[in-house]
Design a protein around this motif. Structure first.
Motif, mmCIF file in Angstrom:
data_model
loop_
_atom_site.group_PDB
_atom_site.id
_atom_site.type_symbol
_atom_site.label_atom_id
_atom_site.label_comp_id
_atom_site.label_asym_id
_atom_site.label_seq_id
_atom_site.Cartn_x
_atom_site.Cartn_y
_atom_site.Cartn_z
ATOM 1 N N MET A 178 0.848 -1.172 0.000
ATOM 2 C CA MET A 178 0.000 0.000 0.000
ATOM 3 C C MET A 178 0.901 1.245 0.000
ATOM 4 N N GLU A 179 0.579 2.189 -0.847
ATOM 5 C CA GLU A 179 1.371 3.411 -0.943
ATOM 6 C C GLU A 179 0.967 4.401 0.133
ATOM 7 N N ARG A 180 1.857 5.326 0.388
ATOM 8 C CA ARG A 180 1.586 6.369 1.379
ATOM 9 C C ARG A 180 0.344 7.159 0.966
ATOM 10 N N GLY A 181 -0.563 7.374 1.927
ATOM 11 C CA GLY A 181 -1.776 8.121 1.647
ATOM 12 C C GLY A 181 -2.948 7.252 1.224
ATOM 13 N N GLU A 182 -2.690 5.977 0.967
ATOM 14 C CA GLU A 182 -3.770 5.056 0.591
ATOM 15 C C GLU A 182 -4.401 4.467 1.839
ATOM 16 N N ALA A 183 -5.703 4.282 1.791
ATOM 17 C CA ALA A 183 -6.409 3.653 2.904
ATOM 18 C C ALA A 183 -6.470 2.147 2.675
ATOM 19 N N THR B 20 -11.712 1.759 4.104
ATOM 20 C CA THR B 20 -12.626 2.309 3.101
ATOM 21 C C THR B 20 -14.041 1.795 3.341
#
Length: 71
Positions: A1-6, A11
């Motif tokens: 998961m990338e930074r800023g992704e929930a 979600t």
């Protein structure tokens, strides 16, 4: 998961909270189209919303294509 992704669970939780808050003010219609293309995580969301709709004024409506019979 990338930074800023929930995370997917976050979600699902966020959408459920949004619908609960909206339904507390007035009835809500949650329409989903092309359900046949849904990813498994999205189907989890549909299940969460249908559980929520039992206790809140939420109409869950969805549409999808039916597979053609080869017989």
């Amino acid at each position: 998961m990338e930074r800023g992704e929930a995370a997917p669970e976050e979600t699902l939780w966020a959408i459920r909270v949004l619908l609960e808050r909206l339904a507390a003010e007035r009835p809500v219609v949650f329409m989903i189209d092309d359900l046949q293309w849904a990813e498994p995580k999205f189907l989890e969301l549909v299940e969460h919303v249908s559980d929520l709709a039992r206790d809140a004024p939420i109409l869950l409506a969805y549409a999808g294509a039916v597979a053609a019979s080869t017989a």
